[in-house]
Enzyme design. Structure first.
Site, PDB file in Angstrom:
ATOM      1  N   TYR A 136      39.873  83.207  44.457  1.00 24.64           N
ATOM      2  CA  TYR A 136      41.281  83.360  44.093  1.00 24.64           C
ATOM      3  C   TYR A 136      41.484  84.348  42.948  1.00 24.64           C
ATOM      4  O   TYR A 136      42.571  84.892  42.785  1.00 24.64           O
ATOM      5  CB  TYR A 136      41.891  82.008  43.709  1.00 24.64           C
TER       6      TYR A 136
ATOM      7  N   LYS B 235      28.214  75.865  49.997  1.00 22.13           N
ATOM      8  CA  LYS B 235      27.884  76.477  51.284  1.00 22.13           C
ATOM      9  C   LYS B 235      26.666  77.373  51.063  1.00 22.13           C
ATOM     10  O   LYS B 235      26.657  78.557  51.391  1.00 22.13           O
ATOM     11  CB  LYS B 235      29.091  77.261  51.820  1.00 22.13           C
TER      12      LYS B 235
ATOM     13  N   ASP C 140      31.405  72.271  55.237  1.00 20.59           N
ATOM     14  CA  ASP C 140      31.866  71.938  56.594  1.00 20.59           C
ATOM     15  C   ASP C 140      31.503  70.496  56.949  1.00 20.59           C
ATOM     16  O   ASP C 140      32.315  69.770  57.532  1.00 20.59           O
ATOM     17  CB  ASP C 140      31.315  72.927  57.625  1.00 20.59           C
TER      18      ASP C 140
ATOM     19  N   ASP D 143      40.410  73.212  46.954  1.00 21.82           N
ATOM     20  CA  ASP D 143      41.788  73.335  47.415  1.00 21.82           C
ATOM     21  C   ASP D 143      41.935  72.711  48.795  1.00 21.82           C
ATOM     22  O   ASP D 143      42.832  71.896  49.058  1.00 21.82           O
ATOM     23  CB  ASP D 143      42.166  74.822  47.441  1.00 21.82           C
TER      24      ASP D 143
ATOM     25  N   ASP E  31      43.408  68.551  49.828  1.00 19.65           N
ATOM     26  CA  ASP E  31      44.561  68.359  50.708  1.00 19.65           C
ATOM     27  C   ASP E  31      44.180  67.514  51.919  1.00 19.65           C
ATOM     28  O   ASP E  31      44.970  66.690  52.391  1.00 19.65           O
ATOM     29  CB  ASP E  31      45.123  69.708  51.163  1.00 19.65           C
TER      30      ASP E  31
END
Length: 353
Positions: A138, A188, A220, A244, A248
């Site tokens: 970001y 990851k 994942d 993020d 959610d």
């Protein structure tokens, strides 16, 4: 206690109004609370041409804590990227160094049936997701779009420094130590060198916390496990992008994103407190918004910034009392009960207090 109240856009002003009513309860009991309000997001752009005016930023910097509603609206989506409402929250995080985002995902017993997962899967769920907020893709440079159609190329840079990784991992370990002593670090590393460094540093830090059980999980697999067996987790620590997305996802385990608070803390415990649900422009001004995430965010403020766990517990107990009375806003009402308004739910919490 000096608080900056930044209501923002969409349903932000409606839910902030209910938070202010809760603050008034404690004021009447003699608690010294000073509040000052300012525009942010689309509302600030409309008034000042900037989603994060200097006056708003300075107010946040000199306050002990920030209560934040939400930013964003469709009418601002075509603005230049640096003028869009969402730049305000990114700017606050960066300028105030709110690097550690704490997002609890807890299933209230009264709402176990509201989740789209089976009650036996989510009942008793209590997870804390810790997300790093000031690094990762970001904020990485270079970024942008180059070239001409039909050969344009978009690019972003995922980057983390060792100090950024170390300080968020320490938050993760310390939070796990105060809870169930289990920490899951999400990465990851099989594809991304950035997150290989993340895992390496986690292993280096782990001996400093011998009472905390550290495990690693690829992002994942973690996304799958959150819906398969969410109660296996206690505290999760993630980079900015993974956190993020996963937070959610975890919010829907609880039945509604309208129930989840969050805290974004600096190194000294000063924080920005906000519900994670966003501005919800489709229901703004209709009295349909759920104010409980905003109110629970305020409970986190008292717990983490002001070290008043007693007040935080009272607020959380009042929220549970409102739910136990059978009241439900539209997002958690289901088909069996008539939804109450934002104000009616706020009134129930105030009454319980």
């Amino acid at each position: 206690m000096k608080l900056a109240l930044l209501a923002g856009d969409g349903i932000g002003p409606e839910i902030m109004a209910e938070a202010k009513r809760v603050l008034d309860v404690f004021r009447k009991e003699g608690l010294s609370i000073e509040t000052e309000e300012a525009l942010i997001g689309g509302a600030a752009y409309d008034a000042h041409g900037d989603p994060l005016p200097d006056a708003t930023l300075k107010l946040a910097q000199r306050s002990d804590a920030v209560l934040f509603g939400a930013v964003g609206s469709p009418k601002h989506d075509k603005l230049p990227r640096d003028k869009r409402p969402e730049k305000a929250i990114l700017g606050l995080r960066k300028e105030c160094d709110f690097f550690a985002n704490l997002r609890p995902a807890q299933v209230f017993p009264e709402l176990a049936d509201a989740s789209t997962l089976k009650p036996e899967v989510v009942s008793g769920l209590d997870i804390m997701i810790i997300r790093e907020l000031t690094g990762d893709i970001y904020f990485g440079q270079p970024r942008g779009v180059k070239g001409e159609a039909p050969n344009r190329e978009g690019f972003n840079t995922m980057t983390y420094t060792e100090p950024q990784i170390r300080r968020i991992l320490h938050v993760g370990f310390k939070t796990a130590r105060a809870r169930g002593k289990k920490l899951t670090s999400v990465d990851k590393m099989n594809v991304l060198e950035t997150t290989q460094l993340w895992r390496d540093i986690a292993e280096e830090i782990a001996p400093e916390y011998p009472d905390v059980q550290l495990s690693h999980m690829l992002v994942d697999n973690c996304a799958m496990q959150l819906v398969r067996n969410p109660r296996q987790f206690d505290v999760m620590v993630c980079g900015n992008m993974f956190g993020d997305i996963l937070s959610d996802e975890a919010s829907m385990l609880t039945g509604s994103i309208g129930m989840l608070p969050s805290a974004s803390l600096d190194a000294n415990g000063k924080g920005l407190y906000e519900p994670i649900h966003g501005s919800a422009p489709d229901i703004a001004g209709q009295g349909k918004a759920n104010p409980l995430a905003m109110i629970l965010s305020m409970a986190m403020m008292f717990r983490y910034t002001f070290q008043r766990a007693d007040i935080a517990a009272r607020i959380e107990k009042a929220v549970r009392a409102a739910l136990a009375s059978g009241l439900r806003t539209a997002d958690i009402a289901g088909t069996k009960s008539k939804p109450v308004t934002t104000t009616e739910m706020g009134s129930a919490v105030v009454k319980a207090l």
